[in-house]
Every structure is written in C-alpha cells, then in structure tokens.
Design an enzyme around this catalytic site. Structure first.
Site, PDB file in Angstrom:
ATOM      1  CG  ASN A  10      -1.812   1.165   1.315  1.00  0.00           C
ATOM      2  OD1 ASN A  10      -1.854   1.983   0.406  1.00  0.00           O
ATOM      3  ND2 ASN A  10      -2.550   1.278   2.419  1.00  0.00           N
ATOM      4  CE  LYS A  12      -0.407   3.210   4.608  1.00  0.00           C
ATOM      5  NZ  LYS A  12      -0.496   3.301   6.054  1.00  0.00           N
ATOM      6  CG  HIS A  94      -6.106   1.773   4.634  1.00  0.00           C
ATOM      7  ND1 HIS A  94      -5.699   2.798   5.456  1.00  0.00           N
ATOM      8  CD2 HIS A  94      -5.109   0.859   4.632  1.00  0.00           C
ATOM      9  CE1 HIS A  94      -4.486   2.506   5.921  1.00  0.00           C
ATOM     10  NE2 HIS A  94      -4.103   1.345   5.429  1.00  0.00           N
ATOM     11  CD  GLU A  96      -3.408   5.454   6.379  1.00  0.00           C
ATOM     12  OE1 GLU A  96      -3.269   5.461   5.144  1.00  0.00           O
ATOM     13  OE2 GLU A  96      -2.610   4.876   7.148  1.00  0.00           O
ATOM     14  CD  GLU A 164      -3.997  -2.766   6.826  1.00  0.00           C
ATOM     15  OE1 GLU A 164      -2.795  -2.877   6.578  1.00  0.00           O
ATOM     16  OE2 GLU A 164      -4.707  -1.846   6.400  1.00  0.00           O
ATOM     17  N   GLY A 170       1.629   2.079  10.751  1.00  0.00           N
ATOM     18  CA  GLY A 170       2.556   3.211  10.676  1.00  0.00           C
ATOM     19  C   GLY A 170       3.174   3.586  12.007  1.00  0.00           C
ATOM     20  CB  SER A 210       4.393  -1.830  12.016  1.00  0.00           C
ATOM     21  OG  SER A 210       3.902  -0.520  12.242  1.00  0.00           O
TER      22      SER A 210
HETATM   23  P1  PGA Z   1       2.320   0.189   7.616  1.00  0.00           P
HETATM   24  O1  PGA Z   1       0.889   0.384   6.879  1.00  0.00           O
HETATM   25  O2  PGA Z   1       2.897  -1.102   7.084  1.00  0.00           O
HETATM   26  O3  PGA Z   1       3.118   1.386   7.241  1.00  0.00           O
HETATM   27  O4  PGA Z   1       2.028   0.094   9.078  1.00  0.00           O
HETATM   28  C1  PGA Z   1       0.042  -0.698   6.650  1.00  0.00           C
HETATM   29  C2  PGA Z   1      -1.206  -0.215   5.971  1.00  0.00           C
HETATM   30  O5  PGA Z   1      -1.668   0.889   6.268  1.00  0.00           O
HETATM   31  O6  PGA Z   1      -1.764  -0.922   5.113  1.00  0.00           O
END
Ligand code: PGA
Length: 247
Positions: A10, A12, A94, A96, A164, A170, A210
């Site tokens: 991803n 982003k 997601h 976000e 997730e 993150g 992460s």
């Molecule tokens: P991250 O993000 O690996 O940076 O924690 C995962 C995601 O948001 O899909």
C-alpha cells in the site's frame, strides 16, 4: 485447503514517477516466490503508470474507489475507470479512509458491492483502534466491520480480508504473531458461522500494520495468516523479503 499467499503493497500518498519507477524496476528484477499473489496499491494518478511499468506477474490495486459507475462526483474514481487502466484490484475500508476521511461502514459496504459487481477484486480492510483493544472489544469491532462487508459480497473468490489493527499501522508496533493469529482465527470462525465453511477455508486473511522484513517470517508462519498488507516497507526493496516470507 491451501490458500495462496497474498502480499499487497500500500504505497498510500507517497512517491513520484522517479521514485516509484525505481521501486518498480527493483521489483521487476527481483527473484520472487511464484506461489505468491503480489499486488501494488498505487496512488490513483499513478495507476496507469504503475500498470504499464510493473511486470505482468504483479497485480496493481487502487487505494479507493467510488460506489457508482459514473456521474457528477467531482474528484472520485469509479471501478470502471480503474479497470479501464488494466488494474484488477481496489483496497477498500482502509483505516485512513475510515478515520481520516470519515468513511462509514455503510459506504464501505456499498463500495465493496459495486467494485465486485464491476469485476474488481477487493482487499477489504478492518481493524480495531487502540482504545477498542484496551477496552476488550476487538472481536466486537472486527466482526461488525466484517459483517457489513460480508453483507455486500456475493463472490468471495474476489475478496481478500485484511486485518489491520489501527494501533499497528505506521507506528512500528507490529502485532505479535500470536495477536494476529488469534484475530485471524476468530475471523475465520466468524466466516464459517455466518457465510460458509467453504468461504472460511478459502478466503485469504492477511495482516497489516508495521510489517517489516524482520517481522514477516514469524507472522507468515501462523496458521491463519495468509499474507500481508504492507505500507511503509512496500516503498523499499525490503518488500521483496516480505513477498518471499514463506519461501
Ligand atoms: P504500515 O501500513 O505497514 O506502514 O504500518 C500498513 C497499511 O496501512 O496498510
């Protein structure tokens, strides 16, 4: 039942043609386990670019889409447009989208139904926030999110469920392999009871939050962890190590 390992990157809202082009070159040239489905989630504006540069063995995903095919919806992108760029997948729900952009379960459900009807595969994301985990309601939260998705799915062969935990995204705080396995197992049980045993056994439940080259192997060894959705590390050559976690 063997489920094919699935690794989604991803990206982003990161990168530009130069840096993503370099990443794509690294991926195209890498030795990757052929028994893994790999899908890169590119920013909408770079979907065409990513699809044209990435080797055909890698899939591409949009990171969002709207719930109808076309019309007066300024700034939105339809599944039909995504497909028109040769892109096969979309990430929906997601954290976000849910927590920064305020998307409701209802909207995520509608988007899921329309994306699937349009022929896209859907990486459907769910996960609890830190206060929900600490309050002991992780299951309640993820089951409720899964129910809304399930209510909108007819063909589960085009769906990957991404667990997730929001507190792990993150933050550098990867869920432990045991924490991930516990929720994945419960989700599979939920699918068995509320959808069917066949779907429960075949649907890929992937973990996100992460994931790194350092944490991927032990996570991947868990019985119900069928792959990853990777944010930060998907922008680095490290993604190859994660794709090959089971090799
Ligand atoms: P991250 O993000 O690996 O940076 O924690 C995962 C995601 O948001 O899909």
């Amino acid at each position: 039942m063997t489920r094919k390992f699935f690794v989604g990157g991803n990206w982003k809202m990161n990168g530009d043609k130069k840096s993503l082009g370099e990443l794509i070159q690294t991926m195209n040239g890498a030795k990757v386990d052929p028994n893994v489905d790999v899908v890169c989630g590119a920013p909408t504006i770079y979907l065409d670019f990513a699809r044209s540069k990435l080797d055909a063995k890698f899939g591409v995903a949009a990171q969002n889409c709207y719930k109808v095919a076309k019309g007066a919806f300024t700034g939105e992108t339809s599944p039909a447009m995504i497909k028109d760029c040769g892109v096969e997948w979309v990430i929906l729900g997601h954290s976000e989208r849910r927590h920064v952009f305020g998307e409701s379960d209802e909207l995520i459900g509608q988007k899921t139904a329309h994306a699937l009807e349009s022929g896209l595969g859907v990486i459907a994301c769910i996960g609890e926030k830190l206060d929900e985990r600490e309050g002991g309601i992780t299951e309640k939260v993820v089951f409720a999110q899964t129910k809304v998705i399930a209510d909108n799915v007819k063909d589960w062969s085009k769906v990957v469920l991404a667990y997730e935990p929001v507190w792990a995204i993150g933050t550098g705080k990867t869920a432990s392999p045991q924490q991930a396995q516990e929720v994945h197992h419960k989700l599979r049980d939920w699918l068995k009871t509320h959808v069917s045993e066949a779907v429960a056994n075949s649907v890929r439940i992937i973990y996100g939050g992460s994931v790194t080259g350092g944490t991927c192997k032990e996570l991947a060894s868990q019985k119900d962890v069928d792959g990853f959705l990777v944010g930060g590390a998907s922008l680095k050559p490290e993604i190859i190590e994660i794709i090959n976690a089971k090799a």
